[in-house]
Design an enzyme around this catalytic site. Structure first.
Site, PDB file in Angstrom:
ATOM      1  N   HIS A   1       7.608   8.372  -1.850  1.00 44.05           N
ATOM      2  CA  HIS A   1       7.898   7.102  -1.194  1.00 44.05           C
ATOM      3  C   HIS A   1       8.880   7.222  -0.037  1.00 44.05           C
ATOM      4  O   HIS A   1       9.082   6.252   0.695  1.00 44.05           O
ATOM      5  CB  HIS A   1       8.409   6.082  -2.222  1.00 44.05           C
ATOM      6  CG  HIS A   1       7.949   4.682  -1.938  1.00 44.05           C
ATOM      7  ND1 HIS A   1       7.933   3.688  -2.893  1.00 44.05           N
ATOM      8  CD2 HIS A   1       7.481   4.091  -0.806  1.00 44.05           C
ATOM      9  CE1 HIS A   1       7.490   2.558  -2.367  1.00 44.05           C
ATOM     10  NE2 HIS A   1       7.212   2.776  -1.099  1.00 44.05           N
TER      11      HIS A   1
ATOM     12  N   HIS B   1      10.605   0.582  -9.033  1.00 46.10           N
ATOM     13  CA  HIS B   1      11.967   0.851  -8.584  1.00 46.10           C
ATOM     14  C   HIS B   1      12.295   0.040  -7.331  1.00 46.10           C
ATOM     15  O   HIS B   1      11.393  -0.381  -6.595  1.00 46.10           O
ATOM     16  CB  HIS B   1      12.130   2.340  -8.285  1.00 46.10           C
ATOM     17  CG  HIS B   1      11.691   3.233  -9.405  1.00 46.10           C
ATOM     18  ND1 HIS B   1      10.395   3.700  -9.523  1.00 46.10           N
ATOM     19  CD2 HIS B   1      12.372   3.737 -10.467  1.00 46.10           C
ATOM     20  CE1 HIS B   1      10.287   4.444 -10.607  1.00 46.10           C
ATOM     21  NE2 HIS B   1      11.471   4.481 -11.200  1.00 46.10           N
TER      22      HIS B   1
ATOM     23  N   HIS C   1      13.358   9.747  -1.920  1.00 44.98           N
ATOM     24  CA  HIS C   1      12.299   8.783  -2.240  1.00 44.98           C
ATOM     25  C   HIS C   1      12.855   7.554  -2.961  1.00 44.98           C
ATOM     26  O   HIS C   1      12.127   6.565  -3.130  1.00 44.98           O
ATOM     27  CB  HIS C   1      11.167   9.438  -3.035  1.00 44.98           C
ATOM     28  CG  HIS C   1      11.429   9.644  -4.500  1.00 44.98           C
ATOM     29  ND1 HIS C   1      10.424   9.792  -5.424  1.00 44.98           N
ATOM     30  CD2 HIS C   1      12.587   9.767  -5.197  1.00 44.98           C
ATOM     31  CE1 HIS C   1      10.935   9.972  -6.631  1.00 44.98           C
ATOM     32  NE2 HIS C   1      12.244   9.969  -6.518  1.00 44.98           N
TER      33      HIS C   1
ATOM     34  N   GLU D   1       2.962   8.105  -4.009  1.00 47.74           N
ATOM     35  CA  GLU D   1       3.391   8.691  -5.287  1.00 47.74           C
ATOM     36  C   GLU D   1       2.245   9.064  -6.224  1.00 47.74           C
ATOM     37  O   GLU D   1       2.430   9.151  -7.446  1.00 47.74           O
ATOM     38  CB  GLU D   1       4.399   7.782  -6.006  1.00 47.74           C
ATOM     39  CG  GLU D   1       5.715   7.582  -5.247  1.00 47.74           C
ATOM     40  CD  GLU D   1       6.673   8.770  -5.307  1.00 47.74           C
ATOM     41  OE1 GLU D   1       6.357   9.752  -6.000  1.00 47.74           O
ATOM     42  OE2 GLU D   1       7.733   8.702  -4.642  1.00 47.74           O
TER      43      GLU D   1
ATOM     44  N   ASP E   1       6.490  -1.953  -6.810  1.00 46.02           N
ATOM     45  CA  ASP E   1       7.133  -0.727  -7.277  1.00 46.02           C
ATOM     46  C   ASP E   1       7.920  -0.999  -8.554  1.00 46.02           C
ATOM     47  O   ASP E   1       8.477  -2.084  -8.730  1.00 46.02           O
ATOM     48  CB  ASP E   1       8.094  -0.241  -6.181  1.00 46.02           C
ATOM     49  CG  ASP E   1       8.474   1.220  -6.286  1.00 46.02           C
ATOM     50  OD1 ASP E   1       8.508   1.758  -7.398  1.00 46.02           O
ATOM     51  OD2 ASP E   1       8.782   1.825  -5.241  1.00 46.02           O
TER      52      ASP E   1
ATOM     53  N   ASP F   1       3.713   1.621  -4.526  1.00 43.98           N
ATOM     54  CA  ASP F   1       3.977   2.820  -5.308  1.00 43.98           C
ATOM     55  C   ASP F   1       3.149   2.722  -6.581  1.00 43.98           C
ATOM     56  O   ASP F   1       3.248   1.725  -7.305  1.00 43.98           O
ATOM     57  CB  ASP F   1       5.474   2.901  -5.620  1.00 43.98           C
ATOM     58  CG  ASP F   1       5.897   4.196  -6.280  1.00 43.98           C
ATOM     59  OD1 ASP F   1       5.117   4.737  -7.089  1.00 43.98           O
ATOM     60  OD2 ASP F   1       7.016   4.661  -6.009  1.00 43.98           O
TER      61      ASP F   1
ATOM     62  N   ASP G   1       3.584   3.901  -9.324  1.00 46.64           N
ATOM     63  CA  ASP G   1       4.349   3.731 -10.562  1.00 46.64           C
ATOM     64  C   ASP G   1       4.694   2.263 -10.826  1.00 46.64           C
ATOM     65  O   ASP G   1       5.280   1.933 -11.855  1.00 46.64           O
ATOM     66  CB  ASP G   1       5.590   4.631 -10.595  1.00 46.64           C
ATOM     67  CG  ASP G   1       6.720   4.206  -9.666  1.00 46.64           C
ATOM     68  OD1 ASP G   1       6.820   3.030  -9.290  1.00 46.64           O
ATOM     69  OD2 ASP G   1       7.536   5.085  -9.301  1.00 46.64           O
TER      70      ASP G   1
ATOM     71  N   ASP H   1      14.258   1.315  -4.820  1.00 45.97           N
ATOM     72  CA  ASP H   1      14.387   2.243  -3.682  1.00 45.97           C
ATOM     73  C   ASP H   1      15.449   1.765  -2.691  1.00 45.97           C
ATOM     74  O   ASP H   1      15.276   1.871  -1.476  1.00 45.97           O
ATOM     75  CB  ASP H   1      13.034   2.441  -2.991  1.00 45.97           C
ATOM     76  CG  ASP H   1      12.024   3.143  -3.890  1.00 45.97           C
ATOM     77  OD1 ASP H   1      12.452   3.776  -4.872  1.00 45.97           O
ATOM     78  OD2 ASP H   1      10.817   3.063  -3.612  1.00 45.97           O
TER      79      ASP H   1
END
Length: 300
Positions: free
Chosen positions: A100, A125, A140, A272, A123, A227, A229, A127
């Site tokens: 990312h 996360h 990332h 990712e 996402d 992303d 994830d 980030d």
């Protein structure tokens, strides 16, 4: 939606410490992304992959605060220039990652063309770390912060300007793993976040409807940074930082379908995908399915 799409692969695995995500662009192509979009009557120009320089042994042995900073910054500069050129040609940039950290370059090239670019950050996360808050030094985990102008200049000033986006023009969807510094930053700037808690309570249709209305009222372009994830690991196992309790495959398709119907999207990236950690290229196939929905694929 712009019918002319330029695909740019970014085989970046230097923004973190697990090998394999550099093969993400190839995996997504292998899963049929170009054929899927051509069936939907889009004009596709696959520009191939940008070149990623590798750190030499001496550089790998150096104990820097940010992992592989020179190489990550250099790749993002190149990506930003390529994206900028494709938008000048009035083509839709579709960027395939790679980790990312490539979003630093994506948004550097995109945001030059908008006064108030909106960003959906799909996402697990946030980030939103920087050199001061990151527990790992993995870049990332920093791209959204860098694009907001937070962090070291080598990352915040890709293509020579900063910030790229405004906090009030960002919506994070699917968050369920935030570091303490990221939580503070979200509170301080009032960034709009739909965690899995809100999604469970409200339902994804309402979350997406609110997000689209919110961004349509205040932005002049819309970028999706997805992303894999963000999805639950049971749906997308081939990611470097899986977090259980994520969005389902069907919820994610609905999100993409609603974005397609909004006709607001001007650029996108899917990141990712790590084939080494995957099961028979399942995650890349999920990415291709989501891309199909994002670009208007329907059952009838």
């Amino acid at each position: 939606m712009n019918e002319n799409i330029s695909i740019i692969g970014v085989p970046m695995d230097l923004g973190q410490c697990r090998r394999g995500v550099d093969m993400g662009p190839s995996a997504i192509r292998y899963a049929g992304v170009i054929e899927r979009l051509e069936q939907l009557k889009y004009d596709i120009d696959d520009l191939g992959d940008i070149s990623i320089s590798r750190p030499d042994r001496k550089q790998r042995e150096q104990k820097n605060k940010l992992r592989n900073l020179p190489q990550v910054a250099e790749a993002n500069e190149e990506l930003g220039k390529m994206v900028d050129e494709e938008i000048k040609k009035q083509r839709f940039p579709l960027i395939l990652g790679g980790d990312h950290s490539i979003a630093i370059g994506s948004l550097a090239g995109i945001s030059k063309h908008y006064e108030n670019l909106g960003v959906i950050w799909y996402d697990a996360h946030g980030d939103l770390n920087s050199d001061k808050t990151s527990p790992s030094g993995n870049i990332h985990g920093m791209p959204l912060a860098a694009n907001l102008g937070v962090g070291i200049e080598r990352l915040t000033h890709i293509l020579g300007y900063s910030p790229k986006i405004k906090p009030e023009n960002v919506v994070i969807i699917g968050a369920r793993c935030l570091d303490p510094g990221e939580k503070d930053y979200i509170r301080d700037l009032g960034i709009k976040v739909y965690t899995m808690h809100e999604i469970d309570l409200m339902g994804l249709p309402k979350v997406m409807a609110e997000t689209i209305d919110y961004l349509e009222a205040r932005t002049d372009g819309l970028h999706l940074s997805l992303d894999l994830d963000g999805l639950d690991p049971s749906e997308a196992p081939g990611v470097g930082t899986p977090v259980i309790g994520g969005l389902t495959y069907r919820e994610s398709h609905l999100a993409m379908e609603m974005l397609a119907e909004s006709n607001l999207l001007t650029s996108a990236e899917f990141v990712e995908v790590n084939p080494i950690l995957d099961d028979k290229n399942k995650t890349a196939s999920v990415a291709v399915g989501l891309i199909g929905s994002l670009f208007g694929e329907k059952l009838k």
